[in-house]
Write a protein that holds these residues in place. Structure first.
Motif, PDB file in Angstrom:
ATOM      1  N   ALA A  35      -1.959  76.994  57.142  1.00  0.00           N
ATOM      2  CA  ALA A  35      -2.159  78.284  57.218  1.00  0.00           C
ATOM      3  C   ALA A  35      -1.435  79.046  56.603  1.00  0.00           C
ATOM      4  N   THR A  36      -1.882  80.386  56.952  1.00  0.00           N
ATOM      5  CA  THR A  36      -1.553  81.393  56.175  1.00  0.00           C
ATOM      6  C   THR A  36      -1.630  82.549  57.141  1.00  0.00           C
ATOM      7  N   GLY A  37      -0.803  84.004  56.376  1.00  0.00           N
ATOM      8  CA  GLY A  37      -0.525  84.942  57.448  1.00  0.00           C
ATOM      9  C   GLY A  37       1.400  84.563  57.500  1.00  0.00           C
ATOM     10  N   SER A  38       1.779  86.101  57.629  1.00  0.00           N
ATOM     11  CA  SER A  38       3.702  86.242  58.022  1.00  0.00           C
ATOM     12  C   SER A  38       4.150  85.104  58.560  1.00  0.00           C
ATOM     13  N   THR A  39       3.793  84.011  59.451  1.00  0.00           N
ATOM     14  CA  THR A  39       3.733  83.634  60.068  1.00  0.00           C
ATOM     15  C   THR A  39       5.042  82.436  59.014  1.00  0.00           C
ATOM     16  N   PRO A  40       4.124  81.444  58.137  1.00  0.00           N
ATOM     17  CA  PRO A  40       4.523  79.868  57.786  1.00  0.00           C
ATOM     18  C   PRO A  40       4.970  80.647  56.576  1.00  0.00           C
ATOM     19  N   LEU A  62      -6.732  76.599  56.893  1.00  0.00           N
ATOM     20  CA  LEU A  62      -7.242  76.321  57.684  1.00  0.00           C
ATOM     21  C   LEU A  62      -9.183  77.632  57.373  1.00  0.00           C
ATOM     22  N   ASP A  63      -8.696  78.494  56.720  1.00  0.00           N
ATOM     23  CA  ASP A  63      -9.567  79.891  56.894  1.00  0.00           C
ATOM     24  C   ASP A  63      -9.445  80.316  55.460  1.00  0.00           C
ATOM     25  N   GLY A 128      -0.559  78.789  63.205  1.00  0.00           N
ATOM     26  CA  GLY A 128      -0.255  80.443  63.444  1.00  0.00           C
ATOM     27  C   GLY A 128      -0.817  80.354  65.113  1.00  0.00           C
ATOM     28  N   HIS A 134      -5.992  83.719  68.780  1.00  0.00           N
ATOM     29  CA  HIS A 134      -6.637  82.858  67.954  1.00  0.00           C
ATOM     30  C   HIS A 134      -5.982  81.940  67.149  1.00  0.00           C
ATOM     31  N   ILE A 135      -6.769  80.972  66.739  1.00  0.00           N
ATOM     32  CA  ILE A 135      -5.675  79.649  65.607  1.00  0.00           C
ATOM     33  C   ILE A 135      -7.195  79.547  64.429  1.00  0.00           C
ATOM     34  N   GLY A 136      -6.947  79.276  63.304  1.00  0.00           N
ATOM     35  CA  GLY A 136      -7.590  79.409  62.202  1.00  0.00           C
ATOM     36  C   GLY A 136      -8.128  80.939  62.787  1.00  0.00           C
ATOM     37  N   ARG A 163      -3.015  95.531  57.046  1.00  0.00           N
ATOM     38  CA  ARG A 163      -2.098  95.863  55.918  1.00  0.00           C
ATOM     39  C   ARG A 163      -2.204  95.039  54.370  1.00  0.00           C
TER      40      ARG A 163
HETATM   41  C1  F6R Z   1      -3.755  81.854  59.060  1.00  0.00           C
HETATM   42  C2  F6R Z   1      -4.708  81.556  60.867  1.00  0.00           C
HETATM   43  C3  F6R Z   1      -4.480  83.168  61.328  1.00  0.00           C
HETATM   44  C4  F6R Z   1      -2.817  83.246  61.013  1.00  0.00           C
HETATM   45  C5  F6R Z   1      -2.983  83.928  62.830  1.00  0.00           C
HETATM   46  C6  F6R Z   1      -1.331  84.449  62.467  1.00  0.00           C
HETATM   47  O1  F6R Z   1      -4.062  81.211  58.193  1.00  0.00           O
HETATM   48  O2  F6R Z   1      -5.244  81.083  60.880  1.00  0.00           O
HETATM   49  O3  F6R Z   1      -4.585  81.821  62.283  1.00  0.00           O
HETATM   50  O4  F6R Z   1      -1.918  82.557  61.404  1.00  0.00           O
HETATM   51  O5  F6R Z   1      -3.684  85.449  62.223  1.00  0.00           O
HETATM   52  O6  F6R Z   1      -1.014  85.457  61.440  1.00  0.00           O
HETATM   53  P1  F6R Z   1       0.552  86.187  61.247  1.00  0.00           P
HETATM   54  O7  F6R Z   1       0.852  84.902  60.903  1.00  0.00           O
HETATM   55  O8  F6R Z   1       0.071  86.856  59.881  1.00  0.00           O
HETATM   56  O9  F6R Z   1       0.530  86.950  62.271  1.00  0.00           O
END
Ligand code: F6R
Length: 256
Positions: A35-40, A62-63, A128, A134-136, A163
């Motif tokens: 996955a991407t995003g801030s969480t991982p 994922l995406d 995340g 949502h997932i993915g 952002r």
């Molecule tokens: C990203 C993804 C999304 C993020 C979700 C949370 O590959 O699949 O589902 O996990 O949007 O994003 P953050 O971690 O930035 O809060």
């Protein structure tokens, strides 16, 4: 579902990192869904620090945003390279990320599914969760049986991600995402969520009804799910005390 609640984001990330490290040691040719995003981000930092052997590991992301080339700093290709791949010894040919520039998106999506199948399926899918569940990028109302395809982001997700694009107006509308059916075929799903902003989505996913209005709630039907949370993300869970008790009293062979 196993719900792991840790006092801090660092603690929850540490549990997830140990779990992934164990998989890579037990199965050096593991197939990971990423996955991407801030969480991982802290998890990827920790995995890089652990100096694991990634030579035989295969990854499927994922995406990806439609219309963003891999060099675009907000693309998930760029994100993965900067935050994980350039810090580990993974083989380039084993990395798979949806192609946001694909000329024929449906054909690309079919091939992506085929590649996952040919790799033997995903051993561990990292997830995340969006503030809408949502997932993915399977937004609320997505088919719970969906496969890799193009999706239109909701206004809320575009706002959440603005952002990275210097404002909402420039945030893309479309993404290619693994489907919920694709995610559900992974052998093990590992979902991470931190912060108050995720508390409602987590409460719905874990203790609410299974509904396409909170796509993560479908994980209740998955045989092996681990959810790592900090206190804030866990704050609306009704059975918090029970989840803690279960984690604190795991038999030795089950600990991370
Ligand atoms: C990203 C993804 C999304 C993020 C979700 C949370 O590959 O699949 O589902 O996990 O949007 O994003 P953050 O971690 O930035 O809060």
């Amino acid at each position: 579902m196993e719900i792991v609640i840790q006092p801090t984001e660092e603690g929850a990330t540490g549990v997830a990192a140990r779990l992934m490290a164990r998989l890579l040691r037990d199965k050096p040719d593991a197939v990971l869904g990423l996955a991407t995003g801030s969480t991982p981000l802290p998890l990827y930092r920790e995995l890089a620090r652990m100096k694991l052997d990634w030579r035989r590991v295969t990854t499927f992301n994922l995406d990806e945003y439609v219309g963003l080339a891999p060099k675009h700093p907000a693309s998930y290709h760029y994100f993965m390279r900067e935050n994980l791949f350039r810090h580990i010894n993974i083989s380039e040919k084993n990395i798979h990320i949806p192609d946001g520039m694909a000329a024929d998106v449906p054909a690309f999506c079919r091939r992506y599914e085929e590649r996952i199948r040919r790799a033997g399926g995903i051993d561990l899918q990292l997830l995340g969760i969006g503030s809408d569940g949502h997932i993915g990028f399977n937004e609320p109302s997505s088919s719970l049986a969906s496969r890799t395809r193009i999706k239109t982001l909701t206004a809320r997700t575009r706002r959440d991600n603005a952002r990275h694009f210097g404002g909402e107006a420039r945030a893309p509308h479309h993404v290619i995402t693994m489907g919920i059916g694709t995610i559900m075929e992974s052998w093990h799903c590992l979902l991470l969520a931190f912060g108050k902003k995720k508390a409602r989505a987590i409460a719905g996913a874990v203790e609410g009804p299974i509904t396409a209005m909170n796509p993560a709630s479908v994980l209740q039907l998955h045989p092996k799910v681990t959810i790592c949370l900090d206190e804030d993300a866990a704050s609306l869970l009704k059975m918090k005390r029970y989840y803690r008790w279960v984690f604190d009293n795991k038999p030795e062979w089950q600990t991370f």
